[in-house]
Scaffold this motif. Structure first.
Motif, PDB file in Angstrom:
ATOM      1  N   MET A  44       1.011  -1.162  -0.017  1.00 45.18           N
ATOM      2  CA  MET A  44       0.014  -0.125  -0.121  1.00 45.18           C
ATOM      3  C   MET A  44       0.781   1.196   0.001  1.00 45.18           C
ATOM      4  O   MET A  44       1.980   1.351   0.424  1.00 45.18           O
ATOM      5  CB  MET A  44      -0.973  -0.068   1.185  1.00 45.18           C
ATOM      6  N   ARG A  45       0.305   2.330  -0.484  1.00 43.96           N
ATOM      7  CA  ARG A  45       0.823   3.534  -0.529  1.00 43.96           C
ATOM      8  C   ARG A  45      -0.105   4.837  -0.058  1.00 43.96           C
ATOM      9  O   ARG A  45      -1.313   4.529  -0.497  1.00 43.96           O
ATOM     10  CB  ARG A  45       1.759   3.915  -1.805  1.00 43.96           C
ATOM     11  N   ILE A  46       0.194   5.767   0.179  1.00 43.59           N
ATOM     12  CA  ILE A  46      -0.556   7.167   0.578  1.00 43.59           C
ATOM     13  C   ILE A  46      -0.341   7.964  -0.484  1.00 43.59           C
ATOM     14  O   ILE A  46       0.685   8.222  -0.928  1.00 43.59           O
ATOM     15  CB  ILE A  46      -0.146   7.623   1.815  1.00 43.59           C
ATOM     16  N   VAL A  47      -1.496   8.618  -0.962  1.00 46.67           N
ATOM     17  CA  VAL A  47      -1.456   9.743  -2.021  1.00 46.67           C
ATOM     18  C   VAL A  47      -2.201  10.840  -1.330  1.00 46.67           C
ATOM     19  O   VAL A  47      -3.540  10.607  -1.377  1.00 46.67           O
ATOM     20  CB  VAL A  47      -1.711   9.395  -3.257  1.00 46.67           C
ATOM     21  N   ASN A  48      -1.851  11.918  -0.595  1.00 44.89           N
ATOM     22  CA  ASN A  48      -2.547  13.002  -0.186  1.00 44.89           C
ATOM     23  C   ASN A  48      -2.509  14.252  -0.992  1.00 44.89           C
ATOM     24  O   ASN A  48      -1.624  14.209  -1.764  1.00 44.89           O
ATOM     25  CB  ASN A  48      -2.132  13.209   1.169  1.00 44.89           C
ATOM     26  N   ASP A  49      -3.146  15.248  -0.657  1.00 46.57           N
ATOM     27  CA  ASP A  49      -3.096  16.424  -1.458  1.00 46.57           C
ATOM     28  C   ASP A  49      -1.628  17.371  -1.238  1.00 46.57           C
ATOM     29  O   ASP A  49      -1.705  18.033  -1.691  1.00 46.57           O
ATOM     30  CB  ASP A  49      -4.425  17.463  -0.839  1.00 46.57           C
ATOM     31  N   ASP A  50      -1.060  16.807  -0.452  1.00 50.21           N
ATOM     32  CA  ASP A  50       0.349  17.306  -0.143  1.00 50.21           C
ATOM     33  C   ASP A  50       1.230  17.212  -1.452  1.00 50.21           C
ATOM     34  O   ASP A  50       1.908  18.098  -1.802  1.00 50.21           O
ATOM     35  CB  ASP A  50       1.062  16.858   1.081  1.00 50.21           C
TER      36      ASP A  50
END
Length: 187
Positions: A44-50
């Motif tokens: 898994m990986r995270i993709v945020n608005d940053d």
């Protein structure tokens, strides 16, 4: 990806409809992706608005009852979304997805990407979480093609073309969020 003859024969013998090939993904012969497996989070990986200057923050946690996706959505700097994503390879014949989850009552989106390019659209389908375990069923026609949150014209979704799936929280839902995923079944 080239599969060994033994793996191909096992898939045929089990009659499975899909295969998730990322490290740590497991499935049983009924076509269930089990998020309760602690190794699942390795892919898994995270993709945020940053990635666009936003300030939202999120993480995922392995748990015996299923992976937890939680964090804080911030609207600062034109932000407003957080997502977790994972590679997927769905075989032919899948006509619906069934997601078992429990959350905080907020609206989330199941997202699928059919092209690895960051300039390609993704497909999203919203669902409302419940504080109790609940099951959400999705069909290809339920998904809308979007690019950076805006609807775009694209060919209809075919589940077997999915390269990535994920969970997204957006739509100006500022504040803390938490959703737990138990399993994803492909029918």
């Amino acid at each position: 990806m080239r599969l060994s003859r033994r793996v191909m024969l096992m898939r045929l013998a089990l009659g499975s409809l899909f295969l998730f090939h990322a490290q740590g993904h497991t499935r049983d012969s009924t076509g269930i992706m089990d998020f309760r497996n602690p190794d699942f989070s390795k892919a898994m990986r995270i993709v945020n608005d940053d990635v666009m200057g936003g300030r939202s923050d999120s993480r995922f946690i392995s748990d015996p009852e299923g992976v937890i996706f939680e964090g804080m959505v911030s609207l600062e700097n034109n932000g407003g979304f957080a997502s977790m994503r994972c590679p997927a390879d769905v075989l032919q014949g899948v006509s619906s997805l069934k997601l078992t989850s429990r959350g905080d009552g907020k609206r989330y989106q199941l997202i699928l990407r059919t092209d690895a390019s960051t300039t390609a659209p993704l497909y999203k389908c919203p669902f409302d979480s419940s504080t109790e375990w609940s099951t959400h069923q999705f069909h290809p026609g339920d998904f809308e093609a979007v690019f950076r949150g805006r609807p775009v014209s694209a060919k209809p979704l075919v589940f077997s073309e999915a390269k990535e799936f994920g969970i997204l929280i957006a739509d100006k839902q500022a504040g803390a969020f938490r959703i737990q995923l138990s399993q994803l079944e492909l029918l």
